[in-house]
Design a protein around this motif. Structure first.
Motif, PDB file in Angstrom:
ATOM      1  N   GLY A  46      14.800 -39.113 -46.469  1.00 27.04           N
ATOM      2  CA  GLY A  46      15.290 -39.215 -47.842  1.00 27.04           C
ATOM      3  C   GLY A  46      14.878 -40.500 -48.523  1.00 27.04           C
ATOM      4  N   ILE A  47      14.048 -41.297 -47.860  1.00 26.50           N
ATOM      5  CA  ILE A  47      13.598 -42.590 -48.402  1.00 26.50           C
ATOM      6  C   ILE A  47      12.330 -42.395 -49.219  1.00 26.50           C
ATOM      7  CG2 ILE A  47      12.807 -44.912 -47.844  1.00 26.50           C
ATOM      8  CD1 ILE A  47      14.393 -44.709 -45.255  1.00 26.50           C
ATOM      9  N   SER A  48      12.295 -42.955 -50.412  1.00 22.94           N
ATOM     10  CA  SER A  48      11.103 -42.902 -51.262  1.00 22.94           C
ATOM     11  C   SER A  48      11.000 -44.217 -52.026  1.00 22.94           C
ATOM     12  CB  SER A  48      11.181 -41.724 -52.237  1.00 22.94           C
ATOM     13  OG  SER A  48      10.027 -41.676 -53.051  1.00 22.94           O
ATOM     14  N   ILE A  49      10.029 -45.045 -51.647  1.00 21.97           N
ATOM     15  CA  ILE A  49       9.852 -46.371 -52.253  1.00 21.97           C
ATOM     16  C   ILE A  49       8.397 -46.512 -52.695  1.00 21.97           C
ATOM     17  CG2 ILE A  49      10.096 -48.861 -51.928  1.00 21.97           C
ATOM     18  CD1 ILE A  49      11.951 -48.269 -49.581  1.00 21.97           C
ATOM     19  N   ASN A  50       8.202 -47.079 -53.874  1.00 18.79           N
ATOM     20  CA  ASN A  50       6.841 -47.294 -54.374  1.00 18.79           C
ATOM     21  C   ASN A  50       6.045 -48.135 -53.390  1.00 18.79           C
ATOM     22  OD1 ASN A  50       4.743 -48.992 -56.067  1.00 18.79           O
ATOM     23  ND2 ASN A  50       5.219 -47.173 -57.273  1.00 18.79           N
ATOM     24  N   ALA A  51       4.800 -47.749 -53.169  1.00 15.92           N
ATOM     25  CA  ALA A  51       3.954 -48.432 -52.185  1.00 15.92           C
ATOM     26  C   ALA A  51       3.765 -49.905 -52.517  1.00 15.92           C
ATOM     27  CB  ALA A  51       2.594 -47.735 -52.105  1.00 15.92           C
ATOM     28  N   ASN A  52       3.662 -50.247 -53.802  1.00 15.77           N
ATOM     29  CA  ASN A  52       3.477 -51.643 -54.187  1.00 15.77           C
ATOM     30  C   ASN A  52       4.708 -52.482 -53.851  1.00 15.77           C
ATOM     31  OD1 ASN A  52       0.808 -51.570 -55.265  1.00 15.77           O
ATOM     32  ND2 ASN A  52       1.598 -50.528 -57.078  1.00 15.77           N
ATOM     33  N   ASP A  53       5.901 -51.870 -53.940  1.00 14.86           N
ATOM     34  CA  ASP A  53       7.124 -52.581 -53.541  1.00 14.86           C
ATOM     35  C   ASP A  53       7.101 -52.891 -52.045  1.00 14.86           C
ATOM     36  OD1 ASP A  53       7.763 -52.094 -56.128  1.00 14.86           O
ATOM     37  OD2 ASP A  53       9.474 -50.786 -55.734  1.00 14.86           O
ATOM     38  N   ILE A  54       6.702 -51.886 -51.257  1.00 15.33           N
ATOM     39  CA  ILE A  54       6.625 -52.067 -49.802  1.00 15.33           C
ATOM     40  C   ILE A  54       5.642 -53.169 -49.453  1.00 15.33           C
ATOM     41  CG2 ILE A  54       5.902 -50.979 -47.635  1.00 15.33           C
ATOM     42  CD1 ILE A  54       8.552 -49.951 -48.494  1.00 15.33           C
ATOM     43  N   LEU A  55       4.471 -53.160 -50.100  1.00 15.03           N
ATOM     44  CA  LEU A  55       3.450 -54.173 -49.824  1.00 15.03           C
ATOM     45  C   LEU A  55       3.970 -55.575 -50.135  1.00 15.03           C
ATOM     46  CD1 LEU A  55       0.204 -52.477 -51.208  1.00 15.03           C
ATOM     47  CD2 LEU A  55       0.740 -52.963 -48.816  1.00 15.03           C
ATOM     48  N   CYS A  56       4.635 -55.719 -51.281  1.00 14.09           N
ATOM     49  CA  CYS A  56       5.116 -57.038 -51.687  1.00 14.09           C
ATOM     50  C   CYS A  56       6.206 -57.542 -50.754  1.00 14.09           C
ATOM     51  CB  CYS A  56       5.636 -56.977 -53.125  1.00 14.09           C
ATOM     52  SG  CYS A  56       5.870 -58.598 -53.860  1.00 14.09           S
ATOM     53  N   ILE A  57       7.153 -56.679 -50.420  1.00 12.35           N
ATOM     54  CA  ILE A  57       8.239 -57.070 -49.505  1.00 12.35           C
ATOM     55  C   ILE A  57       7.675 -57.397 -48.121  1.00 12.35           C
ATOM     56  CG2 ILE A  57      10.308 -56.248 -48.324  1.00 12.35           C
ATOM     57  CD1 ILE A  57      10.865 -54.552 -50.860  1.00 12.35           C
ATOM     58  N   GLY A  58       6.729 -56.580 -47.652  1.00 13.69           N
ATOM     59  CA  GLY A  58       6.096 -56.830 -46.360  1.00 13.69           C
ATOM     60  C   GLY A  58       5.364 -58.155 -46.335  1.00 13.69           C
ATOM     61  N   LEU A  59       4.669 -58.489 -47.441  1.00 14.68           N
ATOM     62  CA  LEU A  59       3.927 -59.751 -47.510  1.00 14.68           C
ATOM     63  C   LEU A  59       4.865 -60.960 -47.530  1.00 14.68           C
ATOM     64  CD1 LEU A  59       1.123 -58.726 -50.021  1.00 14.68           C
ATOM     65  CD2 LEU A  59       0.789 -59.434 -47.651  1.00 14.68           C
ATOM     66  N   ILE A  60       6.014 -60.808 -48.177  1.00 15.30           N
ATOM     67  CA  ILE A  60       6.994 -61.898 -48.185  1.00 15.30           C
ATOM     68  C   ILE A  60       7.457 -62.185 -46.757  1.00 15.30           C
ATOM     69  CG2 ILE A  60       9.322 -62.578 -48.903  1.00 15.30           C
ATOM     70  CD1 ILE A  60       8.825 -61.009 -51.504  1.00 15.30           C
ATOM     71  N   GLY A  61       7.786 -61.121 -46.026  1.00 15.84           N
ATOM     72  CA  GLY A  61       8.186 -61.291 -44.630  1.00 15.84           C
ATOM     73  C   GLY A  61       7.076 -61.872 -43.786  1.00 15.84           C
ATOM     74  N   ALA A  62       5.841 -61.392 -44.005  1.00 17.24           N
ATOM     75  CA  ALA A  62       4.696 -61.878 -43.232  1.00 17.24           C
ATOM     76  C   ALA A  62       4.426 -63.351 -43.505  1.00 17.24           C
ATOM     77  CB  ALA A  62       3.461 -61.051 -43.571  1.00 17.24           C
ATOM     78  N   TYR A  63       4.665 -63.788 -44.743  1.00 23.30           N
ATOM     79  CA  TYR A  63       4.447 -65.196 -45.065  1.00 23.30           C
ATOM     80  C   TYR A  63       5.381 -66.093 -44.262  1.00 23.30           C
ATOM     81  CZ  TYR A  63       4.912 -69.632 -47.438  1.00 23.30           C
ATOM     82  OH  TYR A  63       4.997 -70.974 -47.693  1.00 23.30           O
ATOM     83  N   PHE A  64       6.666 -65.728 -44.212  1.00 23.51           N
ATOM     84  CA  PHE A  64       7.630 -66.565 -43.488  1.00 23.51           C
ATOM     85  C   PHE A  64       7.348 -66.582 -41.985  1.00 23.51           C
ATOM     86  CE2 PHE A  64      10.118 -65.927 -47.402  1.00 23.51           C
ATOM     87  CZ  PHE A  64      10.457 -67.243 -47.648  1.00 23.51           C
ATOM     88  N   VAL A  65       6.779 -65.488 -41.483  1.00 20.77           N
ATOM     89  CA  VAL A  65       6.410 -65.450 -40.063  1.00 20.77           C
ATOM     90  C   VAL A  65       5.201 -66.346 -39.793  1.00 20.77           C
ATOM     91  CG1 VAL A  65       5.492 -63.977 -38.216  1.00 20.77           C
ATOM     92  CG2 VAL A  65       7.394 -63.169 -39.633  1.00 20.77           C
ATOM     93  N   ASN A  66       4.257 -66.404 -40.753  1.00 22.53           N
ATOM     94  CA  ASN A  66       2.986 -67.102 -40.541  1.00 22.53           C
ATOM     95  C   ASN A  66       2.884 -68.450 -41.236  1.00 22.53           C
ATOM     96  OD1 ASN A  66       0.929 -65.049 -39.176  1.00 22.53           O
ATOM     97  ND2 ASN A  66       2.162 -63.874 -40.624  1.00 22.53           N
ATOM     98  N   ARG A  67       3.937 -68.888 -41.932  1.00 18.32           N
ATOM     99  CA  ARG A  67       3.790 -70.064 -42.787  1.00 18.32           C
ATOM    100  C   ARG A  67       3.416 -71.328 -42.025  1.00 18.32           C
ATOM    101  NH1 ARG A  67       9.941 -71.546 -44.785  1.00 18.32           N
ATOM    102  NH2 ARG A  67      10.971 -71.499 -42.735  1.00 18.32           N
TER     103      ARG A  67
END
Length: 461
Positions: A46-67
């Motif tokens: 039942g989950i439906s999220i715009n792909a650009n939202d997923i990419l942006c949220i994923g990149l935010i998380g990836a930044y904190f992991v790799n900063r």
């Protein structure tokens, strides 16, 4: 169902790569925005999220992991740019007249402005300045070329299979812009939108990429440079946007300025001869007369008689004049801060304005939504970006070419507003071309190798 699953897996793969390598993940997100239609979503259960939202949220998380591995320090000019942009936006919301409710403005600013624009741009500046290797530049050009070839095929096939399919799957309806394929403009039968939804967005994207291709032509190779140039200019023509051609002419003026007097004279004579031949031969040939009149209407864009002669409807001088008058009328209710952020889309649902259903210029949009202050700040942001980038160019010629890039985009945005994601591309693609190739050019003789060969060498290191 297969396409939904494939897109979900591909989206998760890009996010996973960003956690492994933030720069690669961010670069792939740019490629995603170029290749995958904007309606794509992450759908599971039942989950439906715009792909650009997923990419942006994923990149935010990836930044904190790799900063800890990244150089996250932004230059003073870029810090100033983002500081002015963010602070002024929220101050203007508070000072706005409230025609657009403050609740709507703050809601839009949190997602549309802070998350999908500001966060994505800041992460982009960080990611791109950490790029090592010219391969990113070549992959971008290769994918853009493939998308460009697809755009040309769309025009001749008279159907956009990619966007139409994604619209049916994710929006549950036909592509809302498919009617452009039936529009006749001059000698053009239909208008291509490539991998984007709208022909104007597609034409503006190539208005951004073609100048960059020319600026870094010596790093592309003597065989691929003209091919990419031809693909880009062809898409500008086939998208049916005269603004795309006008913006191209503006850029070409700066190219001519950089040439020697001897070359200028040769080009001037060549233009006179070519135009004369086109006027005599094509103008009297029924098959090509329409195309000639279409190009002519772009050259003399300020004269509506050429548009009428080419049977071109839509945007014209009269429409822009009426929009300017309406924009000034609305702005006068609050000249300092405008009537509210996101008025363009809020008004469609609540109190449609028949004159301003679609802003014909970024100038009108800024005046209405953020007043004179918002308009001046927009110009100041462009100036800061130009000052930041020009200091990283090596020659006077490169500086002139980049100024042509800036002004051609300004012409485009003032004649058709900023379409789709092109504000992001305008700011990010120059950085990608600059940072991905700054330390690598000396290692490859691109004048004697094809683009694919140089790309292969960069991976083989």
């Amino acid at each position: 169902m297969i396409i939904i699953l494939a897109i979900d897996l591909l989206l998760l793969l890009v996010v996973a790569i960003s956690f492994r390598s933030f720069t690669w993940g961010y670069f792939l997100s740019i490629c995603w925005k170029i290749i995958i239609p904007y309606v794509a979503r992450f759908q599971i259960g039942g989950i439906s999220i715009n792909a650009n939202d997923i990419l942006c949220i994923g990149l935010i998380g990836a930044y904190f992991v790799n900063r800890g591995k990244l150089n996250s320090r932004l230059s003073p000019k870029i810090r100033q740019l983002f500081g002015v942009y963010i602070v002024s936006t929220f101050i203007l919301i508070i000072l706005s007249s409230g025609v657009v409710p403050y609740s709507h403005q703050f809601q839009f600013s949190l997602k549309g402005f802070l998350l999908l624009e500001i966060c994505y741009l800041i992460l982009g500046f960080i990611a791109l300045q950490n790029i090592k290797g010219i391969r990113f530049f070549y992959i971008l050009l290769t994918l853009s070329s493939i998308a460009g070839v697809y755009g040309i095929l769309v025009y001749f096939l008279k159907v956009n299979i990619l966007v139409d399919t994604f619209s049916l799957i994710y929006a549950g309806s036909e592509n809302q812009f498919s009617f452009f394929m039936e529009e006749i403009r001059g000698g053009l039968e239909g208008r291509t939108s490539g991998t984007f939804g709208h022909p104007l967005a597609w034409g503006q994207f190539w208005n951004i990429l073609v100048p960059l291709v020319y600026l870094y032509r010596n790093r592309i190779g003597k065989y691929w440079f003209p091919v990419i140039l031809i693909i880009g200019v062809t898409n500008m023509l086939l998208c049916g946007s005269r603004t795309a051609l006008v913006s191209l002419f503006v850029f070409l003026l700066f190219v001519v300025i950089t040439l020697s007097i001897k070359k200028k004279i040769k080009i001037g004579l060549a233009c006179v001869i070519v135009y004369s031949i086109m006027f005599v031969q094509l103008g009297n040939n029924r098959q090509y007369k329409g195309i000639f009149e279409y190009v002519q209407s772009a050259v003399f864009f300020w004269d509506d008689s050429y548009s009428q002669k080419a049977a071109i409807g839509g945007s014209n001088t009269d429409m822009r004049q009426r929009q300017l008058e309406e924009a000034i009328r609305l702005m006068n209710t609050n000249p300092i801060a405008g009537i509210g952020l996101d008025y363009q889309y809020y008004s469609i649902d609540h109190h449609p304005n028949s004159i301003l259903l679609g802003f014909e210029s970024i100038l009108f949009k800024k005046l209405v939504e953020q007043g004179l202050t918002g308009m001046l700040i927009f110009y100041y942001l462009i100036y800061l970006y130009y000052q930041f980038y020009r200091k990283r160019l090596r020659t006077k010629e490169e500086n002139l070419i980049f100024l042509g890039y800036i002004l051609s985009f300004m012409v485009s945005s003032h004649m058709t507003a900023i379409q789709g994601l092109n504000w992001l591309f305008f700011l990010l693609l120059p950085l990608l071309t600059l940072y991905s190739s700054r330390n690598q050019v000396k290692n490859y003789d691109t004048k004697n190798n094809s683009l694919l060969l140089v790309w292969w060498k960069s991976f083989a290191r």
